[in-house]
Write a protein that holds these residues in place. Structure first.
Motif, short mmCIF file in Angstrom:
data_model
loop_
_atom_site.label_atom_id
_atom_site.label_comp_id
_atom_site.label_asym_id
_atom_site.label_seq_id
_atom_site.Cartn_x
_atom_site.Cartn_y
_atom_site.Cartn_z
N ASN A 80 -7.08 -3.12 8.16
CA ASN A 80 -6.99 -3.28 9.60
C ASN A 80 -8.38 -3.08 10.20
O ASN A 80 -8.79 -1.94 10.50
CB ASN A 80 -5.99 -2.27 10.18
CG ASN A 80 -4.56 -2.70 10.00
OD1 ASN A 80 -4.18 -3.82 10.31
ND2 ASN A 80 -3.73 -1.79 9.48
N ASN A 81 -9.08 -4.18 10.37
CA ASN A 81 -10.48 -4.13 10.76
C ASN A 81 -10.76 -4.72 12.14
O ASN A 81 -11.72 -4.33 12.80
CB ASN A 81 -11.32 -4.89 9.70
CG ASN A 81 -12.70 -5.22 10.19
OD1 ASN A 81 -13.57 -4.37 10.29
ND2 ASN A 81 -12.92 -6.50 10.51
N LEU A 109 -3.28 -3.28 15.56
CA LEU A 109 -3.21 -2.57 14.27
C LEU A 109 -1.79 -2.13 13.97
O LEU A 109 -1.31 -2.25 12.84
CB LEU A 109 -4.17 -1.38 14.32
CG LEU A 109 -4.34 -0.54 13.06
CD1 LEU A 109 -5.75 0.04 13.00
CD2 LEU A 109 -3.33 0.61 12.99
N THR A 113 0.46 -3.53 10.78
CA THR A 113 1.01 -2.51 9.88
C THR A 113 2.53 -2.62 9.79
O THR A 113 3.10 -2.67 8.69
CB THR A 113 0.61 -1.11 10.37
OG1 THR A 113 -0.82 -1.00 10.38
CG2 THR A 113 1.21 -0.03 9.49
N PHE A 128 -2.75 0.79 3.29
CA PHE A 128 -3.38 0.42 4.56
C PHE A 128 -4.72 1.13 4.64
O PHE A 128 -4.80 2.35 4.47
CB PHE A 128 -2.52 0.84 5.75
CG PHE A 128 -1.21 0.12 5.85
CD1 PHE A 128 -1.15 -1.20 6.26
CD2 PHE A 128 -0.02 0.77 5.53
CE1 PHE A 128 0.06 -1.87 6.34
CE2 PHE A 128 1.20 0.12 5.62
CZ PHE A 128 1.24 -1.21 6.03
N ASN A 130 -7.53 1.61 7.41
CA ASN A 130 -7.76 1.41 8.84
C ASN A 130 -9.20 1.75 9.21
O ASN A 130 -9.69 2.83 8.87
CB ASN A 130 -6.79 2.28 9.65
CG ASN A 130 -5.34 1.92 9.40
OD1 ASN A 130 -5.02 0.77 9.09
ND2 ASN A 130 -4.44 2.89 9.53
N SER A 132 -11.68 3.07 11.51
CA SER A 132 -11.89 3.91 12.68
C SER A 132 -13.37 3.84 13.03
O SER A 132 -13.95 2.77 13.12
CB SER A 132 -11.42 5.34 12.41
OG SER A 132 -11.69 6.19 13.50
N LYS A 150 -9.94 4.64 19.07
CA LYS A 150 -10.26 5.08 17.71
C LYS A 150 -9.66 6.45 17.41
O LYS A 150 -9.26 6.73 16.27
CB LYS A 150 -11.77 5.07 17.48
CG LYS A 150 -12.38 3.67 17.46
CD LYS A 150 -11.71 2.78 16.41
CE LYS A 150 -12.32 1.40 16.31
NZ LYS A 150 -11.63 0.55 15.30
N VAL A 153 -6.22 5.64 16.42
CA VAL A 153 -6.14 5.18 15.03
C VAL A 153 -6.17 6.36 14.07
O VAL A 153 -5.43 6.39 13.07
CB VAL A 153 -7.29 4.20 14.73
CG1 VAL A 153 -7.38 3.91 13.23
CG2 VAL A 153 -7.10 2.90 15.50
N SER A 157 -2.95 7.24 11.76
CA SER A 157 -3.11 7.18 10.31
C SER A 157 -2.77 8.50 9.64
O SER A 157 -2.10 8.53 8.59
CB SER A 157 -4.56 6.78 9.96
OG SER A 157 -4.90 5.53 10.53
N VAL A 171 -2.40 5.56 2.86
CA VAL A 171 -3.10 5.27 4.10
C VAL A 171 -4.51 5.85 3.99
O VAL A 171 -4.67 7.03 3.63
CB VAL A 171 -2.38 5.87 5.32
CG1 VAL A 171 -3.16 5.57 6.61
CG2 VAL A 171 -0.96 5.35 5.43
N VAL A 173 -8.56 5.95 5.95
CA VAL A 173 -9.32 5.73 7.18
C VAL A 173 -10.80 5.68 6.85
O VAL A 173 -11.32 6.57 6.17
CB VAL A 173 -9.07 6.86 8.21
CG1 VAL A 173 -9.90 6.63 9.47
CG2 VAL A 173 -7.59 6.95 8.57
#
Length: 273
Positions: A80-81, A109, A113, A128, A130, A132, A150, A153, A157, A171, A173
């Motif tokens: 997830n960018n 996001l 997800t 995932f 993610n 941040s 952020k 996020v 997460s 998950v 980050v």
């Protein structure tokens, strides 16, 4: 069997560098972007599917997932960018801009997800990752909206990992510092109303300090962030957070050790404010 990663925001910056790295490492890559018709490089690479995904458009999320699964059989990792920064004085921010900032960086996001989860739950595995930011753990002036996305996020997460563990899903980050991408160009939306004269001196001083600090020659390259993402995807650990870039390590290291007052004083000195 080759593993497959789906990357949102693969047209530039961290997303593009990550797609290229994973492809070079033998992974299948679903390189998604809002305008895939403009892409030329990825369409020539083996084991890369270029397809449309706009995180604000649920139909494109469904379509990208379906196309990726149809072509490669399975998705193992979702990066997830996709995101951008809304910057400026909060009083100047238009409501529609605030909604879009949260729509892209947070709700988008969430939607990617949530729509991936049935596939991961059926497979009893997945990951995932993610994106941040150092700005998910600390803040800079004039970015309250970007930072709040952020921080969202980060909280999402950290909490999500508990329920994901019940279905075999991990998950991760990634927390980049300053990255030599187009964040200062099309990935940055600057909004300040000069008529709010009380802010002008501060805004001008901070923007000058920011311009001086954002030297692409000294900032972390997207390829370096991609290496951290690859580590997160392949280290077989339950580690949640990965700091990426020397400036991130320095800033968050200082933030960990200092009181709020000490850290704010340090920032003020560094930024010349």
């Amino acid at each position: 069997m080759k593993k497959t990663i789906l990357v949102t925001g693969a047209s530039s910056g961290i997303g593009r560098a990550t797609a290229k790295l994973f492809q070079s490492k033998g992974w299948n890559v679903i390189a998604t972007m809002r305008t895939p018709e403009k892409e030329t490089e990825f369409t020539e690479l083996a084991n890369v599917l270029v397809t449309k995904l706009d995180v604000l458009d649920l139909d494109t999320i469904d379509s990208a997932l379906a196309q990726g699964i149809d072509k490669f059989g399975k998705i193992d990792v979702v990066l997830n960018n996709a995101g951008y920064g809304l910057m400026g004085t909060f009083e100047s921010a238009k409501r529609e801009s605030i909604i879009r900032q949260f729509g892209v960086n947070v709700q988008g996001l969430f939607d990617v997800t949530q729509k991936t989860l049935p596939h991961f739950r059926q497979n009893k595995e997945g990951m995932f990752i993610n994106i941040s930011s150092v700005g998910g753990r600390m803040t800079f002036p004039l970015m309250p909206l970007y930072h709040s996305t952020k921080w969202a996020v980060e909280g999402f997460s950290e909490s999500l990992r508990w329920e994901m563990a019940q279905i075999g899903v991990k998950v991760k980050v990634i927390e980049p510092g300053g990255v030599a991408t187009d964040f200062g160009g099309r990935s940055l939306d600057l909004q300040h109303n000069q008529e709010f004269a009380e802010y002008n001196e501060f805004v001008n001083a901070f923007m000058k300090a920011m311009a001086q600090s954002m030297n692409p020659e000294t900032m972390t390259k997207p390829e370096q962030i991609a290496e951290v993402i690859f580590e997160a995807a392949t280290d077989n650990s339950d580690k949640l957070r990965y700091r990426a870039g020397a400036d991130c390590e320095q800033l968050l290291g200082a933030r960990d050790k200092m009181s709020d007052e000490e850290f704010f004083a340090m920032q003020k000195q560094i930024l010349g404010l």
